[in-house]
Design an enzyme around this catalytic site. Structure first.
Site, PDB file in Angstrom:
ATOM      1  N   LYS A  92     -23.973  56.426  28.745  1.00 26.87           N
ATOM      2  CA  LYS A  92     -23.485  55.132  28.252  1.00 26.87           C
ATOM      3  C   LYS A  92     -22.310  55.276  27.286  1.00 26.87           C
ATOM      4  O   LYS A  92     -21.473  54.375  27.173  1.00 26.87           O
ATOM      5  CB  LYS A  92     -24.634  54.352  27.628  1.00 26.87           C
ATOM      6  CG  LYS A  92     -25.664  53.919  28.668  1.00 26.87           C
ATOM      7  CD  LYS A  92     -26.848  53.233  28.048  1.00 26.87           C
ATOM      8  CE  LYS A  92     -27.767  52.690  29.135  1.00 26.87           C
ATOM      9  NZ  LYS A  92     -28.139  53.690  30.151  1.00 26.87           N
ATOM     10  N   GLU A  94     -24.470  50.408  18.476  1.00 27.60           N
ATOM     11  CA  GLU A  94     -23.719  49.256  18.958  1.00 27.60           C
ATOM     12  C   GLU A  94     -24.054  48.041  18.095  1.00 27.60           C
ATOM     13  O   GLU A  94     -25.184  47.902  17.616  1.00 27.60           O
ATOM     14  CB  GLU A  94     -24.152  48.952  20.401  1.00 27.60           C
ATOM     15  CG  GLU A  94     -23.037  48.697  21.363  1.00 27.60           C
ATOM     16  CD  GLU A  94     -23.579  48.604  22.778  1.00 27.60           C
ATOM     17  OE1 GLU A  94     -22.939  49.157  23.686  1.00 27.60           O
ATOM     18  OE2 GLU A  94     -24.629  47.978  22.990  1.00 27.60           O
ATOM     19  N   ARG A 145     -27.120  53.236  39.752  1.00 23.55           N
ATOM     20  CA  ARG A 145     -28.291  53.395  40.618  1.00 23.55           C
ATOM     21  C   ARG A 145     -28.653  52.047  41.207  1.00 23.55           C
ATOM     22  O   ARG A 145     -28.003  51.039  40.935  1.00 23.55           O
ATOM     23  CB  ARG A 145     -29.470  53.901  39.783  1.00 23.55           C
ATOM     24  CG  ARG A 145     -29.719  53.032  38.549  1.00 23.55           C
ATOM     25  CD  ARG A 145     -30.951  53.420  37.788  1.00 23.55           C
ATOM     26  NE  ARG A 145     -31.046  52.788  36.476  1.00 23.55           N
ATOM     27  CZ  ARG A 145     -31.446  51.548  36.256  1.00 23.55           C
ATOM     28  NH1 ARG A 145     -31.791  50.766  37.269  1.00 23.55           N
ATOM     29  NH2 ARG A 145     -31.509  51.056  35.028  1.00 23.55           N
TER      30      ARG A 145
END
Length: 513
Positions: A122, A206, A298
């Site tokens: 990520k 974040e 995915r």
């Protein structure tokens, strides 16, 4: 008739439960022999029996079974598999696993390891999105290694913030810090869960954007440079960042915003040289602004809603793309039709703050009828343990429009009976009847902020349990009468088993189950 050569002679499905069964079914449709793997705890799961052959990986802990790359590759060698489908979770976004498959001469049904090193991480994905000109959520652009680094990032972006694993997905390992005193604890907890779930303890920070909607864009990319986007999925109904219900399309997106988000998703895919099925996730703060959240490299848990509105088999598309076939169509040639919703049926008690529920599934009955699809791992006598995710089944429905879809989902949920453990079905029924949900007015924190399942509202389960026991006897073909009952003892001369069967039939006719 001419014989169609399958894409692969044999496919190893490196996963478990409902997603393993889902993949095996699509492979069967394509004439591909299937190989299942399982842990000690999963020996009786349906995918083990349904595959053409199945191999034991090891003990129940994922680290000893579904995360053990060497054992999976050994099964592939012994079974003659040509390709490996990782499903979702476990090793699905693990670049080292994709590389090990390639080194072993196996086709990995997913992006190449070089793309996974970007999108499956990520942090790297945030860099790729930023380089592609896509707005990202304020936060760290490198892994956070200690509290001192984290404190510096927090001072720049402000609290509250999220501590997130660099690998994996599904909301696992994410922790919230509202102030500096919580930060070290959140980091340690996130790192520990990430390492256990994904084999990678790297974390980043974040800004926690609130309120926001969680919207994701499905895409497919082939090895020839073509990328198509297949619309959005609305994923804002969450609890503790775990998705509970998804739908497509979103009731909130304007056509202009949808177009911009699809363009951004394509930009991220091209920047990472992506191939196969993927999902780019965004947070939408209003009708004009969105930010990149992450890319799931995915198949998504919620892929059935896209399949229903686009009339596609995404697993079959994954297998085609992995075999090197071109997409062969544009997004305009796969237009959306109608509306779809998916409810995740999990083994958790919504009346007790969604505590995990373990035990034995003594009886279940899946819904059916027009527009209803169930992807399930349920079977009578199934033991629900603490070793894996709590997902039992996915109930997806299609309707002409959102209201038709909502009503059909309510009907299907009322038909869905699972006895022996607590499930999320009562939550879904209450949610679908909530005025704010009906109006499409919700965001990612709506469930936790304003939706409560009161314990006193829990339905009485004694009658349901008795009727389920009767169902079991009925399905076993029990037809005997109690000798004492034949002599006039008991109620109406019938045995207890026979009385339960009659009550069950009356309950089904009344719709009480």
């Amino acid at each position: 008739m001419p014989t169609v050569t399958p894409l692969f002679n044999a496919l190893l499905v490196a996963n478990r439960g409902e997603i393993a069964l889902r993949i095996i079914r699509s492979a069967r449709d394509l004439g591909i022999r299937t190989v299942a793997v399982y842990s000690d705890a999963d020996a009786a799961l349906p995918h083990v029996r349904y595959a053409d052959e199945a191999h034991l990986l090891g003990p129940a802990p994922a680290a000893d079974s579904y995360l053990n790359i060497e054992r999976i590759l050994d099964v592939a060698r012994r079974s003659g598999a040509q390709a490996v489908h990782p499903g979702y979770g476990f090793l699905a976004e693990n670049a080292a696993f994709a590389r090990a498959c390639r080194d072993a001469g196996l086709t990995f049904v997913g992006p190449p390891p070089e793309a996974l090193a970007i999108t499956g991480d990520k942090i790297a994905a945030r860099r790729a999105a930023q380089d592609a000109g896509v707005p990202i959520i304020p936060g760290s652009i490198d892994p956070v290694t200690d509290v001192r680094d984290a404190t510096r990032v927090a001072a720049r972006i402000g609290y509250p913030l999220l501590v997130k694993p660099a690998g994996g997905g599904g909301g696992k390992g994410i922790r919230v810090a509202h102030h500096e005193e919580q930060l070290a604890r959140a980091m340690a907890s996130a790192r520990r869960e990430a390492a256990l779930s994904f084999g990678d303890g790297a974390i980043f920070i974040e800004k926690w954007l609130r309120p926001a909607r969680h919207i994701e864009i499905q895409l497919l990319a082939d090895q020839h440079g073509d990328v198509v986007t297949l619309g959005e999925r609305e994923c804002s109904i969450q609890r503790r960042r775990q998705k509970l219900l998804e739908e497509s399309p979103s009731p909130a997106l304007t056509p202009a915003l949808r177009e911009r988000m699809e363009e951004a998703a394509q930009a991220v895919a091209r920047a990472s040289h992506y191939v196969n099925a993927g999902t780019v996730e965004f947070l939408v703060t209003d009708q004009d602004h969105f930010t990149f959240l992450e890319m799931n490299s995915r198949l998504q848990v919620e892929h059935p809603v896209t399949e229903l509105v686009r009339d596609m088999d995404l697993v079959a598309e994954q297998l085609r793309l992995a075999a090197g076939e071109p997409l062969g169509y544009t997004a305009a040639q796969r237009p959306p039709k109608g509306w779809a919703m998916e409810c995740r049926i999990v083994a958790e008690d919504p009346y007790s703050n969604f505590l995990p529920s373990v035990g034995t599934v003594s009886h279940f009955r899946e819904p059916a009828g027009p527009g209803v699809r169930v992807d399930s791992m349920l079977y009578p006598g199934m033991e629900v343990s603490v070793h894996y995710d709590s997902l039992l089944a996915k109930l997806a429905v299609w309707g002409r429009d959102r209201e038709h879809c909502r009503r059909r989902m309510i009907r299907a949920l009322r038909e869905f009976t699972i006895v022996g453990i607590s499930t999320s079905i009562p939550f879904h029924l209450a949610l679908l009847d909530d005025p704010k949900f009906i109006a499409g007015q919700f965001h990612t924190d709506s469930v936790q902020e304003s939706f409560t399942m009161h314990p006193e509202a829990r339905p009485q389960t004694a009658q349901t349990a008795a009727l389920a026991a009767a169902a079991f006897l009925r399905e076993q073909g029990e037809r005997s009468l109690d000798p004492g009952a034949r002599n006039g003892a008991g109620q109406g001369g019938w045995s207890r088993q026979a009385r339960h069967r009659r009550a069950l039939e009356q309950g089904w006719r009344r719709g009480s189950l």
